[in-house]
Design a protein around this motif. Sequence first.
Motif, short mmCIF file in Angstrom:
data_model
loop_
_atom_site.label_atom_id
_atom_site.label_comp_id
_atom_site.label_asym_id
_atom_site.label_seq_id
_atom_site.Cartn_x
_atom_site.Cartn_y
_atom_site.Cartn_z
N GLY A 41 12.17 10.73 -8.58
CA GLY A 41 11.65 9.46 -8.63
C GLY A 41 12.93 8.48 -8.98
N ASN A 42 12.59 7.62 -10.09
CA ASN A 42 13.41 6.77 -10.53
C ASN A 42 14.33 7.42 -11.71
OD1 ASN A 42 11.30 6.73 -12.20
ND2 ASN A 42 11.38 4.56 -12.53
N ALA A 43 14.35 8.58 -11.98
CA ALA A 43 15.22 9.14 -12.97
C ALA A 43 16.57 8.93 -12.86
CB ALA A 43 14.93 10.74 -12.97
N PRO A 44 17.20 8.46 -14.01
CA PRO A 44 18.71 8.10 -13.94
C PRO A 44 19.50 9.41 -13.81
CG PRO A 44 17.97 8.02 -16.19
CD PRO A 44 16.67 8.32 -15.26
N HIS A 45 20.96 9.23 -13.19
CA HIS A 45 21.67 10.14 -13.06
C HIS A 45 21.89 10.97 -14.19
CE1 HIS A 45 24.91 12.40 -11.16
NE2 HIS A 45 25.85 11.95 -12.06
N GLU A 46 22.22 10.41 -15.32
CA GLU A 46 22.45 11.25 -16.67
C GLU A 46 21.26 12.25 -17.18
OE1 GLU A 46 22.39 8.07 -16.39
OE2 GLU A 46 24.68 7.86 -16.03
N HIS A 47 20.02 11.67 -16.76
CA HIS A 47 18.78 12.62 -17.27
C HIS A 47 18.78 13.67 -16.04
CE1 HIS A 47 16.47 9.49 -19.88
NE2 HIS A 47 17.73 9.84 -20.36
N THR A 48 18.89 13.20 -14.87
CA THR A 48 18.98 14.37 -13.71
C THR A 48 19.98 15.43 -13.96
OG1 THR A 48 18.06 12.65 -12.25
CG2 THR A 48 19.00 14.78 -11.46
N ARG A 70 0.83 -1.20 -0.08
CA ARG A 70 0.09 0.02 -0.11
C ARG A 70 0.86 1.23 -0.04
NH1 ARG A 70 -4.28 0.12 4.69
NH2 ARG A 70 -4.93 1.96 3.44
N SER A 71 2.16 1.29 0.58
CA SER A 71 3.10 2.26 0.59
C SER A 71 4.50 1.96 0.94
CB SER A 71 2.38 3.00 1.92
OG SER A 71 3.59 4.08 2.32
N PRO A 72 5.36 2.77 0.32
CA PRO A 72 6.70 2.46 0.55
C PRO A 72 7.22 2.93 2.07
CG PRO A 72 6.52 4.51 -0.69
CD PRO A 72 5.11 4.00 -0.18
N SER A 73 6.13 3.38 2.81
CA SER A 73 6.65 3.91 4.31
C SER A 73 5.87 3.10 5.49
CB SER A 73 6.00 5.27 4.31
OG SER A 73 6.44 6.01 3.10
N LEU A 74 6.67 3.13 6.35
CA LEU A 74 6.43 2.53 7.65
C LEU A 74 6.46 0.97 7.64
CD1 LEU A 74 5.94 3.42 10.82
CD2 LEU A 74 3.76 3.44 9.96
N ALA A 81 11.11 4.26 1.73
CA ALA A 81 11.87 4.14 0.60
C ALA A 81 11.86 5.50 -0.42
CB ALA A 81 11.34 3.03 -0.46
N TYR A 82 11.09 6.49 -0.14
CA TYR A 82 10.99 7.58 -0.82
C TYR A 82 11.97 8.82 -0.35
CZ TYR A 82 7.83 10.84 1.68
OH TYR A 82 7.52 11.57 2.83
N GLY A 83 12.58 8.47 0.79
CA GLY A 83 13.44 9.54 1.45
C GLY A 83 14.46 8.89 2.19
N GLY A 134 6.19 6.61 -4.64
CA GLY A 134 6.82 7.09 -3.64
C GLY A 134 5.95 7.79 -2.66
N LEU A 135 5.13 8.61 -3.03
CA LEU A 135 4.40 9.47 -2.04
C LEU A 135 2.93 8.79 -1.87
CD1 LEU A 135 5.09 13.10 -3.32
CD2 LEU A 135 6.24 11.93 -1.44
#
Length: 387
Positions: free
Chosen positions: A352-359, A23-27, A70-72, A277-278
């Motif tokens: 999110g899941n953006a690769p380093h090169e695109h960032t 349900r969530s990436p948290s807790l 997992a989102y931070g 993530g959120l």
Amino acid sequence: MRFVFFHLMPYPYLPDDFDENHRSPSLTFPSKYFDPRLGRELYHRYLDELEYAETLGFDGIAVNEHHQTAYGLMPSPNLMAAALSRRTERAQIMVLGNAIGIRGNPLRVAEEIAMLDHLTNGRIVSGFVRGIGWEYFGHSVNPTRSRSRFNEAHDLIIKAWTSDDVFQWYGDNYEYRYVNLWPKPLQRPHPPIYIPGAGSTETMKFVAEHGYTYMSVYAPSRVVKMWFDGYRAAAEEAGVTPDPEKIGFSLPVYVAETDEQAHREAKQYLEWLFLKGLKQGTEIVSPPGYMSQGSMRGILKAGLKPFAELSYEELLAQGYAVVGSPRTVTERFGELHEQLGFGQLIALMSIGNAPHEHTKRSMELFASEVMPALRPLGVASTAGAAS
């Protein structure tokens, strides 16, 4: 206009069956899914991106605090600020912020920020946040006391930074027989303070009365306008006309050479951020007693949909994010500035899941083509935005 490069440091490697089974990436998302080898690579990559933002001309580089998610991947943002302190020279290092409401020892926050102020040669910015509802669950702290704990921790930290005498502290939430801060902050009377707001009238009033910087969290631009107008009204009631620089607009930004390329790439990154993530259950984000009745009424009146129910098109149309070519992004921010009247843009560009090169490419296009065009904004009166 000031520009801040903000980082969440997400763990993008969620399992393939995440949508169906979690349900969530948290807790409650099991940490067995965290690969330490990938985590090590991510931390170094993310620090590289923050340092690169300084070389590109961003005025600030910002980190924040989240727990058991997992989102931070920053349960201790002060550690990240310390890592950046000797690896950067010009940009403000902004902790946005320490979740003082869930801290058992807020005096430790005062000590660490004071140390960071010296390590950065006076470049540290101290943000304070209450923390999210589920973080209170995770720390076994009663969420009904979140506001009381936050306010008392804030008052204690400020007094510790500014008092020249040893004092005792006996409050409703914290007790210290001796408060005698060594070292004192380098900046006087203390580092600048930023506080995020998500519609709470108490937060608007608190920030306005103390002359701090009010920054938004992710929401539609029509809702952010309500928040900024509420903050401006609270400031006027307190006898203060807030400088536009005291209003920080925070949102994800992605830039590519063309609009078509930007949308083709950004769609999956923004969907990861907002739909995965959120993704949170409302029962743990805002547990009973976490928000006042007035603030809860304001949120319900706004009619916000859960992040996980928003389409990519809705995210862009409603102002949750800005995506496009340098020209399109510049024009969009010109519209948003006229509507909202902010003087700082706090951009999440590692999405999110953006690769380093695109960032990196997005950062470079934003810094070389968008920032120079927007830099003159933010000095004009905000009267139009408040009307």
